[in-house]
Design a protein around this motif. Structure first.
Motif, mmCIF file in Angstrom:
data_model
loop_
_atom_site.group_PDB
_atom_site.id
_atom_site.type_symbol
_atom_site.label_atom_id
_atom_site.label_comp_id
_atom_site.label_asym_id
_atom_site.label_seq_id
_atom_site.Cartn_x
_atom_site.Cartn_y
_atom_site.Cartn_z
ATOM 1 N N SER A 188 -8.505 -20.807 17.448
ATOM 2 C CA SER A 188 -8.035 -19.886 16.408
ATOM 3 C C SER A 188 -7.480 -18.591 16.995
ATOM 4 O O SER A 188 -6.629 -17.938 16.393
ATOM 5 N N GLN A 189 -7.950 -18.205 18.180
ATOM 6 C CA GLN A 189 -7.474 -16.974 18.812
ATOM 7 C C GLN A 189 -6.006 -17.074 19.215
ATOM 8 O O GLN A 189 -5.343 -16.052 19.411
ATOM 9 N N PHE A 190 -5.508 -18.303 19.334
ATOM 10 C CA PHE A 190 -4.119 -18.501 19.739
ATOM 11 C C PHE A 190 -3.261 -19.043 18.605
ATOM 12 O O PHE A 190 -2.057 -19.246 18.793
ATOM 13 N N THR A 191 -3.867 -19.282 17.448
ATOM 14 C CA THR A 191 -3.132 -19.846 16.323
ATOM 15 C C THR A 191 -3.243 -18.961 15.087
ATOM 16 O O THR A 191 -2.299 -18.268 14.716
ATOM 17 N N ILE A 192 -4.410 -18.972 14.452
ATOM 18 C CA ILE A 192 -4.593 -18.244 13.197
ATOM 19 C C ILE A 192 -4.702 -16.741 13.411
ATOM 20 O O ILE A 192 -4.095 -15.948 12.686
ATOM 21 N N GLN A 193 -5.484 -16.312 14.403
ATOM 22 C CA GLN A 193 -5.724 -14.881 14.592
ATOM 23 C C GLN A 193 -4.458 -14.085 14.868
ATOM 24 O O GLN A 193 -4.293 -12.987 14.309
ATOM 25 N N PRO A 194 -3.540 -14.548 15.708
ATOM 26 C CA PRO A 194 -2.303 -13.768 15.898
ATOM 27 C C PRO A 194 -1.526 -13.558 14.602
ATOM 28 O O PRO A 194 -0.919 -12.503 14.406
ATOM 29 N N ILE A 195 -1.556 -14.574 13.731
ATOM 30 C CA ILE A 195 -0.883 -14.428 12.437
ATOM 31 C C ILE A 195 -1.574 -13.350 11.614
ATOM 32 O O ILE A 195 -0.931 -12.462 11.041
ATOM 33 N N PHE A 196 -2.904 -13.435 11.553
ATOM 34 C CA PHE A 196 -3.669 -12.435 10.806
ATOM 35 C C PHE A 196 -3.425 -11.030 11.347
ATOM 36 O O PHE A 196 -3.243 -10.070 10.586
ATOM 37 N N ASN A 197 -3.440 -10.891 12.665
ATOM 38 C CA ASN A 197 -3.366 -9.569 13.296
ATOM 39 C C ASN A 197 -2.014 -8.890 13.116
ATOM 40 O O ASN A 197 -1.917 -7.657 13.245
ATOM 41 N N THR A 198 -0.990 -9.664 12.844
ATOM 42 C CA THR A 198 0.339 -9.078 12.675
ATOM 43 C C THR A 198 0.770 -9.021 11.208
ATOM 44 O O THR A 198 1.242 -7.987 10.734
ATOM 45 N N VAL A 199 0.592 -10.127 10.494
ATOM 46 C CA VAL A 199 1.124 -10.219 9.136
ATOM 47 C C VAL A 199 0.282 -9.440 8.138
ATOM 48 O O VAL A 199 0.823 -8.727 7.275
ATOM 49 N N ILE A 200 -1.040 -9.554 8.229
ATOM 50 C CA ILE A 200 -1.908 -8.900 7.243
ATOM 51 C C ILE A 200 -1.747 -7.384 7.244
ATOM 52 O O ILE A 200 -1.579 -6.777 6.175
#
Length: 216
Positions: A188-200
């Motif tokens: 998740s640190q390389f898939t979901i989390q980068p999305i969360f950290n930028t988009v949210i």
């Protein structure tokens, strides 16, 4: 915070109330748009309802409190009954996440109104609105990730050629297992989390900007 909880104990009541509202509106929106495009499956199964009890999956709800993510009961949709099948399928899928975005905007709007009143509302309402806004933004972004069984995946496959869909069908059988592995492991640190950290954060600032507010 207890080690088995994803949220501080004092925020759990706010999280639970938010999820009951967010999940209910999300699934109701799927059912409403499906009906508008001719599919009455969800309506016939009692899912065109604002009663949280018909939408909440207890295990999915508990998993959010423990792991930080979870789910409600999926709204049944018969995509072959939809008028303008591709358009209808895309809009039905988008209806849930968009409803969460609208709830976040409403939450910020209420907070903006409170700031312009002299009423002493203490810390409960601002804390709830903070949780409400943030969780609905998370649900909006999370559900648009193009991974099965999320709404974003259903939108994606509507634009793929039939040959690509056929290749994905075997993968869909293991969708939940694949999803849990991605969400619960370091992947998740390389898939979901980068999305969360930028988009949210971007969406959060954008909504606040609509009302001329700074982060709260």
């Amino acid at each position: 915070m207890p080690s088995f909880l994803a949220y501080p104990l004092e925020l759990i009541p706010y999280v639970l109330v938010t999820l009951l509202i967010a999940f209910t509106i999300h699934e109701w929106a799927h059912a409403l748009v499906a009906l508008a495009f001719g599919d009455d499956t969800a309506k016939n199964q009692g899912r065109l309802s604002l009663n949280p009890l018909v939408h909440i999956d207890l295990f999915g709800l508990l998993l959010i409190l423990i792991a930080g993510f979870g789910w409600a009961k999926p709204t049944p949709v018969n995509r072959f009954k939809l008028k303008k099948r591709r358009l209808g399928s895309v809009l039905v899928s988008l209806a849930g996440p968009i409803s969460n975005l609208l709830l976040a905007i409403i939450g910020v709007g209420i907070y903006s109104i409170l700031l312009n009143t002299s009423y002493e509302y203490g810390s409960v309402i601002p804390t709830f609105l903070m949780v409400f806004v943030n969780l609905n933004i998370v649900l909006f972004v999370f559900n648009l990730i193009p991974l099965p069984p999320l709404d974003g995946y259903q939108v994606l496959i509507e634009f793929l050629p039939l040959s690509a869909r056929a290749k994905l069908e075997p993968v869909e059988r293991y969708a939940m297992l694949i999803f849990l592995i991605i969400a619960l492991t370091p992947i998740s640190q390389f898939t979901i989390q980068p999305i969360f950290n930028t988009v949210i954060p971007f969406i959060y600032r954008m909504i606040l900007g609509i009302f001329g507010l700074t982060p709260f």
